[in-house]
Design an enzyme around this catalytic site. Structure first.
Site, PDB file in Angstrom:
ATOM      1  CE  LYS A 175     -24.332  63.380  16.602  1.00 25.07           C
ATOM      2  NZ  LYS A 175     -25.388  63.269  15.587  1.00 25.07           N
TER       3      LYS A 175
ATOM      4  CG  HIS B 173     -19.970  62.076  14.474  1.00 26.98           C
ATOM      5  ND1 HIS B 173     -20.695  62.478  13.376  1.00 26.98           N
ATOM      6  CD2 HIS B 173     -20.610  60.983  14.941  1.00 26.98           C
ATOM      7  CE1 HIS B 173     -21.711  61.657  13.192  1.00 26.98           C
ATOM      8  NE2 HIS B 173     -21.677  60.744  14.131  1.00 26.98           N
TER       9      HIS B 173
HETATM   10  N1  LIG Z   1     -23.211  59.741  17.287  1.00 27.40           N
HETATM   11  C1  LIG Z   1     -23.195  58.689  16.494  1.00 27.40           C
HETATM   12  O1  LIG Z   1     -22.138  58.129  16.175  1.00 27.40           O
HETATM   13  C2  LIG Z   1     -24.489  58.155  15.970  1.00 27.40           C
HETATM   14  C3  LIG Z   1     -24.515  56.885  15.342  1.00 27.40           C
HETATM   15  C4  LIG Z   1     -25.759  56.426  14.892  1.00 27.40           C
HETATM   16  C5  LIG Z   1     -26.905  57.189  15.058  1.00 27.40           C
HETATM   17  N2  LIG Z   1     -26.846  58.440  15.632  1.00 27.40           N
HETATM   18  C6  LIG Z   1     -28.049  59.289  15.812  1.00 27.40           C
HETATM   19  O2  LIG Z   1     -29.058  58.508  16.463  1.00 27.40           O
HETATM   20  C7  LIG Z   1     -30.247  58.587  15.684  1.00 27.40           C
HETATM   21  C8  LIG Z   1     -31.118  57.375  15.895  1.00 27.40           C
HETATM   22  O3  LIG Z   1     -30.442  56.161  15.570  1.00 27.40           O
HETATM   23  P1  LIG Z   1     -30.796  55.299  14.271  1.00 27.40           P
HETATM   24  O4  LIG Z   1     -31.192  56.226  13.205  1.00 27.40           O
HETATM   25  O5  LIG Z   1     -29.642  54.377  14.038  1.00 27.40           O
HETATM   26  O6  LIG Z   1     -31.986  54.364  14.674  1.00 27.40           O
HETATM   27  P2  LIG Z   1     -33.080  54.148  15.850  1.00 27.40           P
HETATM   28  O7  LIG Z   1     -33.620  55.456  16.271  1.00 27.40           O
HETATM   29  O8  LIG Z   1     -32.499  53.256  16.877  1.00 27.40           O
HETATM   30  O9  LIG Z   1     -34.183  53.312  15.046  1.00 27.40           O
HETATM   31  C9  LIG Z   1     -34.804  53.819  13.914  1.00 27.40           C
HETATM   32  C10 LIG Z   1     -35.766  52.773  13.374  1.00 27.40           C
HETATM   33  O10 LIG Z   1     -36.797  52.558  14.327  1.00 27.40           O
HETATM   34  C11 LIG Z   1     -38.060  52.706  13.690  1.00 27.40           C
HETATM   35  N3  LIG Z   1     -39.015  53.255  14.648  1.00 27.40           N
HETATM   36  C12 LIG Z   1     -38.942  54.449  15.288  1.00 27.40           C
HETATM   37  N4  LIG Z   1     -39.977  54.612  16.124  1.00 27.40           N
HETATM   38  C13 LIG Z   1     -40.740  53.512  16.007  1.00 27.40           C
HETATM   39  C14 LIG Z   1     -41.963  53.092  16.602  1.00 27.40           C
HETATM   40  N5  LIG Z   1     -42.595  53.852  17.502  1.00 27.40           N
HETATM   41  N6  LIG Z   1     -42.471  51.882  16.232  1.00 27.40           N
HETATM   42  C15 LIG Z   1     -41.837  51.108  15.326  1.00 27.40           C
HETATM   43  N7  LIG Z   1     -40.687  51.428  14.734  1.00 27.40           N
HETATM   44  C16 LIG Z   1     -40.143  52.636  15.070  1.00 27.40           C
HETATM   45  C17 LIG Z   1     -37.825  53.648  12.540  1.00 27.40           C
HETATM   46  O11 LIG Z   1     -38.841  53.452  11.565  1.00 27.40           O
HETATM   47  P3  LIG Z   1     -39.353  54.593  10.542  1.00 27.40           P
HETATM   48  O12 LIG Z   1     -38.139  55.422  10.182  1.00 27.40           O
HETATM   49  O13 LIG Z   1     -39.901  53.811   9.411  1.00 27.40           O
HETATM   50  O14 LIG Z   1     -40.390  55.442  11.232  1.00 27.40           O
HETATM   51  C18 LIG Z   1     -36.447  53.218  12.081  1.00 27.40           C
HETATM   52  O15 LIG Z   1     -36.504  52.076  11.241  1.00 27.40           O
HETATM   53  C19 LIG Z   1     -29.701  58.755  14.249  1.00 27.40           C
HETATM   54  O16 LIG Z   1     -30.705  59.087  13.324  1.00 27.40           O
HETATM   55  C20 LIG Z   1     -28.645  59.782  14.490  1.00 27.40           C
HETATM   56  O17 LIG Z   1     -29.256  61.069  14.627  1.00 27.40           O
HETATM   57  C21 LIG Z   1     -25.640  58.906  16.115  1.00 27.40           C
END
Ligand SMILES: NC(=O)c1ccc[n+]([C@@H]2O[C@H](COP(=O)([O-])OP(=O)(O)OC[C@H]3O[C@@H](n4cnc5c(N)ncnc54)[C@H](OP(=O)(O)O)[C@@H]3O)[C@@H](O)[C@H]2O)c1
Length: 280
Positions: free
Chosen positions: A80, A112
């Site tokens: 992005k 983004h």
């Molecule tokens: N476009 C945008 O503006 C924007 C904004 C925010 C995020 N994003 C993207 O979206 C992605 C995902 O969002 P996010 O990083 O906010 O969080 P998320 O994917 O909603 O949640 C991540 C959390 O969930 C846990 N988790 C994952 N799988 C699990 C499972 N099977 N059991 C238990 N816990 C689990 C992870 O633990 P562990 O890490 O300890 O495994 C971590 O603490 C980002 O990394 C980014 O690439 C984009």
């Protein structure tokens, strides 16, 4: 490991794997750690990786892709453009992302945030159209766009984004935006698909009951729900067991009633991020 991951066809032609790995690893990522996380995910079967110039993880993603020894065409890499590049040289930003990734094309290039206060997103979109024509962005899309922003892009350029990547999880569901996208050929991609851990999914009793029925976790049921809604989802999982579990969602199917029960968990008071709050 090879995992058969379903794909969706984008309005611009190519397909996208319906589940990928999120790589936002905090404001100052440890690149060696990020690379190890992505390498572990590739070993678990992920081929679709979501990064962004703003995450600082592009170099780690590119390094992990190269370290896999697998052909570039097997991967689906999204990045992005940074918010502050709306007022800078778009091509320089695009070239820097390619250089940081160490790749010669991006599968999906996203704006983004729209940043309506800066009001340059249509100009950025025109540059993206050019990058797609030149072949360095196979598909182009947006993130965090509302209908009014999407309408402007379409009306002023005639090019419909392939994807709108937005916050979408049981606590915060942008159903009307998703459905508007569907009607206009725009696929919704869920960011923070597990709610980023801000509120525990295990506090949602209907989700727990569904998970128990299928012998799955609330996380797996949430991802399955997104797949069945026709959404692309990019859970971040730094731990290998979570990465593996998040791909074990193809051996059960939610009923229409269960989908509706999860649709009903939306909380209008959830403190979601708004495009109006994001500055350069
Ligand atoms: N476009 C945008 O503006 C924007 C904004 C925010 C995020 N994003 C993207 O979206 C992605 C995902 O969002 P996010 O990083 O906010 O969080 P998320 O994917 O909603 O949640 C991540 C959390 O969930 C846990 N988790 C994952 N799988 C699990 C499972 N099977 N059991 C238990 N816990 C689990 C992870 O633990 P562990 O890490 O300890 O495994 C971590 O603490 C980002 O990394 C980014 O690439 C984009």
């Amino acid at each position: 490991m090879t995992v058969a991951i379903p794909t969706l066809k984008l309005n611009q032609g190519p397909t996208i794997p319906q589940i990928g790995l999120g790589t936002y690893h905090g404001e100052v990522p440890d690149l060696a750690k990020s690379q190890a996380i992505v390498e572990s995910a590739i070993a678990a079967g992920y081929r679709h990786i979501d990064t962004a110039a703003g995450y600082g993880t592009e170099p780690a993603v590119g390094a992990a892709v190269r370290a896999s020894g697998l052909p570039r065409e097997q991967f689906y890499i999204t990045t992005k453009i940074n918010n502050r590049d709306h007022v800078r040289d778009f091509r320089a930003a695009h070239d820097k992302s390619l250089a940081d990734l160490g790749l010669d094309y991006i599968d999906l290039y996203l704006i983004h945030w729209p940043q309506p206060k800066t009001d340059r997103y249509v100009d950025v979109w025109r540059a993206f159209i050019q990058f797609q024509q030149e072949g360095t962005a196979k598909a182009i899309g947006v993130s965090n766009f509302w209908v009014e922003h999407l309408e402007r892009l379409i009306n002023e350029t005639g090019v419909v984004p392939a994807i709108n990547q937005i916050e979408y999880h049981p606590y915060w569901q942008q159903k009307a935006l998703r459905q508007w996208g569907e009607a206009h050929g725009i696929i919704t991609e869920a960011w923070s698909p597990l709610g980023s851990g801000h509120r525990p999914l295990s506090a949602l009793a209907p989700l727990v009951a569904i998970a128990d029925k299928y012998g799955k976790s609330v996380h797996q049921v949430t991802l399955r729900w997104q797949l069945q809604l026709g959404i692309v989802t990019i859970p971040r999982a730094d731990q290998t067991p979570h990465q593996i579990a998040n791909l074990q969602i193809f051996d059960f199917e939610l009923t229409p009633e269960e989908i509706e029960a999860i649709n009903g968990l939306h909380d209008p008071a959830y403190p979601a991020m708004s495009p109006l709050d994001i500055d350069l």
